[in-house]
Design a protein around this motif. Structure first.
Motif, PDB file in Angstrom:
ATOM      1  N   MET A   5       3.715  -3.019  -9.760  1.00  0.00           N
ATOM      2  CA  MET A   5       3.306  -2.018  -8.768  1.00  0.00           C
ATOM      3  C   MET A   5       4.139  -0.741  -8.830  1.00  0.00           C
ATOM      4  O   MET A   5       3.936   0.165  -8.015  1.00  0.00           O
ATOM      5  N   ALA A   6       5.068  -0.639  -9.775  1.00  0.00           N
ATOM      6  CA  ALA A   6       5.882   0.576  -9.893  1.00  0.00           C
ATOM      7  C   ALA A   6       4.960   1.787 -10.016  1.00  0.00           C
ATOM      8  O   ALA A   6       4.028   1.790 -10.822  1.00  0.00           O
ATOM      9  N   PRO A   7       5.181   2.832  -9.228  1.00  0.00           N
ATOM     10  CA  PRO A   7       4.238   3.949  -9.209  1.00  0.00           C
ATOM     11  C   PRO A   7       4.342   4.846 -10.441  1.00  0.00           C
ATOM     12  O   PRO A   7       5.381   4.888 -11.114  1.00  0.00           O
ATOM     13  N   THR A   8       3.279   5.537 -10.710  1.00  0.00           N
ATOM     14  CA  THR A   8       3.213   6.477 -11.822  1.00  0.00           C
ATOM     15  C   THR A   8       4.336   7.509 -11.723  1.00  0.00           C
ATOM     16  O   THR A   8       4.574   8.086 -10.658  1.00  0.00           O
ATOM     17  N   ARG A   9       5.017   7.730 -12.809  1.00  0.00           N
ATOM     18  CA  ARG A   9       6.070   8.745 -12.837  1.00  0.00           C
ATOM     19  C   ARG A   9       5.428  10.126 -12.857  1.00  0.00           C
ATOM     20  O   ARG A   9       4.500  10.383 -13.633  1.00  0.00           O
ATOM     21  N   ILE A  10       5.914  11.006 -12.004  1.00  0.00           N
ATOM     22  CA  ILE A  10       5.379  12.362 -11.920  1.00  0.00           C
ATOM     23  C   ILE A  10       6.352  13.303 -12.632  1.00  0.00           C
ATOM     24  O   ILE A  10       7.519  13.426 -12.233  1.00  0.00           O
ATOM     25  N   TYR A  11       5.888  13.939 -13.696  1.00  0.00           N
ATOM     26  CA  TYR A  11       6.752  14.706 -14.595  1.00  0.00           C
ATOM     27  C   TYR A  11       6.750  16.205 -14.305  1.00  0.00           C
ATOM     28  O   TYR A  11       7.311  16.994 -15.072  1.00  0.00           O
ATOM     29  N   HIS A  63       0.811  -1.217   0.000  1.00  0.00           N
ATOM     30  CA  HIS A  63       0.000   0.000   0.000  1.00  0.00           C
ATOM     31  C   HIS A  63       0.845   1.269   0.000  1.00  0.00           C
ATOM     32  O   HIS A  63       0.292   2.366   0.122  1.00  0.00           O
ATOM     33  N   ASP A  64       2.151   1.141  -0.160  1.00  0.00           N
ATOM     34  CA  ASP A  64       3.025   2.304   0.018  1.00  0.00           C
ATOM     35  C   ASP A  64       3.161   3.172  -1.225  1.00  0.00           C
ATOM     36  O   ASP A  64       3.623   4.318  -1.119  1.00  0.00           O
ATOM     37  N   THR A  65       2.779   2.673  -2.401  1.00  0.00           N
ATOM     38  CA  THR A  65       2.990   3.459  -3.623  1.00  0.00           C
ATOM     39  C   THR A  65       1.707   3.852  -4.346  1.00  0.00           C
ATOM     40  O   THR A  65       1.753   4.689  -5.254  1.00  0.00           O
ATOM     41  N   VAL A  66       0.565   3.279  -3.972  1.00  0.00           N
ATOM     42  CA  VAL A  66      -0.663   3.626  -4.702  1.00  0.00           C
ATOM     43  C   VAL A  66      -1.037   5.094  -4.482  1.00  0.00           C
ATOM     44  O   VAL A  66      -1.705   5.709  -5.317  1.00  0.00           O
ATOM     45  N   GLY A  67      -0.587   5.681  -3.371  1.00  0.00           N
ATOM     46  CA  GLY A  67      -0.813   7.103  -3.162  1.00  0.00           C
ATOM     47  C   GLY A  67      -0.061   7.953  -4.177  1.00  0.00           C
ATOM     48  O   GLY A  67      -0.551   9.003  -4.616  1.00  0.00           O
ATOM     49  N   ILE A  68       1.138   7.510  -4.556  1.00  0.00           N
ATOM     50  CA  ILE A  68       1.893   8.214  -5.601  1.00  0.00           C
ATOM     51  C   ILE A  68       1.137   8.124  -6.914  1.00  0.00           C
ATOM     52  O   ILE A  68       1.026   9.111  -7.660  1.00  0.00           O
ATOM     53  N   ASP A  69       0.580   6.945  -7.224  1.00  0.00           N
ATOM     54  CA  ASP A  69      -0.247   6.804  -8.421  1.00  0.00           C
ATOM     55  C   ASP A  69      -1.387   7.812  -8.414  1.00  0.00           C
ATOM     56  O   ASP A  69      -1.678   8.448  -9.433  1.00  0.00           O
ATOM     57  N   LEU A  70      -2.040   7.934  -7.258  1.00  0.00           N
ATOM     58  CA  LEU A  70      -3.195   8.818  -7.153  1.00  0.00           C
ATOM     59  C   LEU A  70      -2.819  10.257  -7.490  1.00  0.00           C
ATOM     60  O   LEU A  70      -3.516  10.925  -8.268  1.00  0.00           O
ATOM     61  N   ILE A  91       8.087  18.048 -34.060  1.00  0.00           N
ATOM     62  CA  ILE A  91       8.623  16.777 -33.569  1.00  0.00           C
ATOM     63  C   ILE A  91       7.826  16.306 -32.364  1.00  0.00           C
ATOM     64  O   ILE A  91       7.296  17.110 -31.594  1.00  0.00           O
ATOM     65  N   VAL A  92       7.737  14.988 -32.208  1.00  0.00           N
ATOM     66  CA  VAL A  92       7.070  14.392 -31.051  1.00  0.00           C
ATOM     67  C   VAL A  92       8.133  13.749 -30.167  1.00  0.00           C
ATOM     68  O   VAL A  92       8.867  12.868 -30.619  1.00  0.00           O
ATOM     69  N   LEU A  93       8.222  14.222 -28.922  1.00  0.00           N
ATOM     70  CA  LEU A  93       9.119  13.630 -27.949  1.00  0.00           C
ATOM     71  C   LEU A  93       8.316  12.749 -26.999  1.00  0.00           C
ATOM     72  O   LEU A  93       7.185  13.097 -26.623  1.00  0.00           O
ATOM     73  N   GLY A  94       8.899  11.638 -26.593  1.00  0.00           N
ATOM     74  CA  GLY A  94       8.255  10.765 -25.622  1.00  0.00           C
ATOM     75  C   GLY A  94       9.122  10.614 -24.393  1.00  0.00           C
ATOM     76  O   GLY A  94      10.327  10.376 -24.503  1.00  0.00           O
ATOM     77  N   LEU A  95       8.523  10.773 -23.213  1.00  0.00           N
ATOM     78  CA  LEU A  95       9.238  10.605 -21.953  1.00  0.00           C
ATOM     79  C   LEU A  95       8.950   9.217 -21.392  1.00  0.00           C
ATOM     80  O   LEU A  95       7.805   8.754 -21.401  1.00  0.00           O
ATOM     81  N   ALA A  96       9.997   8.577 -20.908  1.00  0.00           N
ATOM     82  CA  ALA A  96       9.876   7.201 -20.420  1.00  0.00           C
ATOM     83  C   ALA A  96       8.917   7.110 -19.236  1.00  0.00           C
ATOM     84  O   ALA A  96       8.881   7.985 -18.374  1.00  0.00           O
ATOM     85  N   SER A  97       8.164   6.030 -19.215  1.00  0.00           N
ATOM     86  CA  SER A  97       7.283   5.737 -18.086  1.00  0.00           C
ATOM     87  C   SER A  97       7.997   4.801 -17.111  1.00  0.00           C
ATOM     88  O   SER A  97       9.068   4.266 -17.412  1.00  0.00           O
ATOM     89  N   ASN A  98       7.374   4.591 -15.954  1.00  0.00           N
ATOM     90  CA  ASN A  98       7.883   3.628 -14.967  1.00  0.00           C
ATOM     91  C   ASN A  98       7.336   2.231 -15.193  1.00  0.00           C
ATOM     92  O   ASN A  98       7.676   1.311 -14.464  1.00  0.00           O
ATOM     93  N   GLY A  99       6.443   2.083 -16.146  1.00  0.00           N
ATOM     94  CA  GLY A  99       5.729   0.826 -16.353  1.00  0.00           C
ATOM     95  C   GLY A  99       4.312   1.151 -16.762  1.00  0.00           C
ATOM     96  O   GLY A  99       4.065   2.136 -17.459  1.00  0.00           O
ATOM     97  N   ALA A 100       3.365   0.364 -16.313  1.00  0.00           N
ATOM     98  CA  ALA A 100       1.965   0.576 -16.704  1.00  0.00           C
ATOM     99  C   ALA A 100       1.311   1.733 -15.967  1.00  0.00           C
ATOM    100  O   ALA A 100       0.172   2.089 -16.257  1.00  0.00           O
ATOM    101  N   HIS A 101       2.019   2.351 -15.036  1.00  0.00           N
ATOM    102  CA  HIS A 101       1.496   3.471 -14.243  1.00  0.00           C
ATOM    103  C   HIS A 101       0.188   3.056 -13.563  1.00  0.00           C
ATOM    104  O   HIS A 101       0.191   2.202 -12.698  1.00  0.00           O
TER     105      HIS A 101
END
Length: 346
Positions: free
Chosen positions: A223-229, A80-87, A180-190
């Motif tokens: 479970m890797a949390p959503t990357r915050i950009y 339960h420690d990373t779902v808050g980051i996702d939120l 041009i279209v730039l893409g920033l890497a994700s942490n996974g499925a976010h």
């Protein structure tokens, strides 16, 4: 059936004392997120925030979201420690794409019976996400509702408000062929596509605790949390002109990039131009998912898209790298000649 001499709210399943303990537990974490604009935070009926005088024509930008069925995986794994980051990430990344600096965040935590330790872990994650985004956690709601949720489960919603100078709102209206279209890497499925993720897990029954990617387990990757950009892109906006941005959430690349495009252009992306995390290859193979369905469901390794003049692309990639972000040139903007889809991936 005879009634007892007295009934209390706790007899009905709501423990007010537990809620009070939770508020005391989270105050130190919320305090670390405070900004100068915050006039009152946790504990009141409402949070008070003034708008900084640095804005001449401030426009408020708001967003709300949840974590979705990724929570079901969190319950299964007791993590339960990373779902808050996702939120936090789901909302602040959304308002960021219009050029907004997130100011404050509120959460809604709902459960059948409040487990103070679990709720504290969740809200610690929310506070950590707010720190990453530079916004203040100024309040929220903890709702204990007996019989509404299965034992051990909860739901989350979040609400973010940011501000942008009216003249600096990013609308996408200046996007032209040749950009041009730039893409920033994700942490996974976010935090998207987890109904399909869970379907694949249910069918294939993998060992979620087995090593999967180096020292990381399959559970770690899922479970890797959503990357915050927020912080890297706010800095980039100060130095280089950005024409459009898209947060790659539900609907994947195919559905989110068109949301920022004028009707007379299309984004043509090269699916080989970025490094796809192993988790997406595993999901595609284990679930026998067609590639276009992958692009429509998941971010497939690209969590944020930026559209800009090609003259600025090299400098943008270098600046993002200095902030720890990996970015690739993943495509171009081309004229739209008919009613073809506004994003194509080859």
């Amino acid at each position: 059936m005879s009634l007892p001499n007295t009934l209390s709210y706790r007899d009905a399943g709501v423990d007010i004392a537990a809620g009070d303990r939770l508020v005391e537990n989270i105050k130190p974490f919320a305090k670390r997120t405070m900004r100068p604009e915050v006039l009152s935070g946790i504990g009141g009926f409402g949070g008070l925030v003034e708008i900084s005088k640095k804005y001449r024509e401030p426009v408020l930008v708001s967003g709300t979201d949840g974590v979705g069925t990724k929570l079901k995986l969190a319950f299964e794994l007791n993590r339960h420690d990373t779902v808050g980051i996702d939120l936090v990430g789901m909302s602040v990344n959304d308002i960021l794409v219009q050029g907004a600096e997130p100011l404050f965040f509120l959460d809604y935590f709902a459960c059948g019976k409040l487990d103070v330790d679990t709720a504290t872990e969740v809200i610690k994650g929310i506070a950590a996400g707010c720190e990453q985004a530079g916004c203040a956690l100024i309040g929220g709601e903890t709702a204990e509702m007996p019989d509404m949720y299965p034992a051990g489960e909860y739901d989350l919603a979040g609400f973010a408000v940011g501000v942008v100078e009216k003249s600096n709102i990013i609308t996408g209206e200046d996007i032209r062929p040749g950009d041009i279209v730039l893409g920033l890497a994700s942490n996974g499925a976010h935090s998207n596509g987890y109904s399909l993720v869970r379907k694949i897990i249910a069918l294939m029954q993998p060992d979620l605790h087995a090593k999967f990617d180096g020292e990381r387990t399959l559970a770690d990757c899922l479970m890797a949390p959503t990357r915050i950009y927020v912080k890297p892109l706010l800095a980039l906006m100060q130095n280089l002109p950005i024409k459009g941005m898209a947060h790659i959430t539900g609907g994947g690349l195919l559905e989110n990039v068109p949301r920022i495009l004028p009707p007379d252009v299309t984004a043509v992306l090269d699916g080989l131009a970025w490094q796809t995390p192993r988790i997406f290859k595993w999901l595609r193979e284990q679930g026998n998912v067609e590639q276009q369905e992958m692009y429509r469901t998941f971010n497939c390794g690209i969590g944020m898209v930026i559209i800009m003049n090609p003259n600025h692309a090299t400098e943008a990639v270098a600046q993002l790298a200095s902030f720890g972000e990996t970015a690739w040139c993943i495509g171009t903007i081309q004229p739209r000649t008919g009613d073809e889809k506004q994003t194509r991936i080859g």
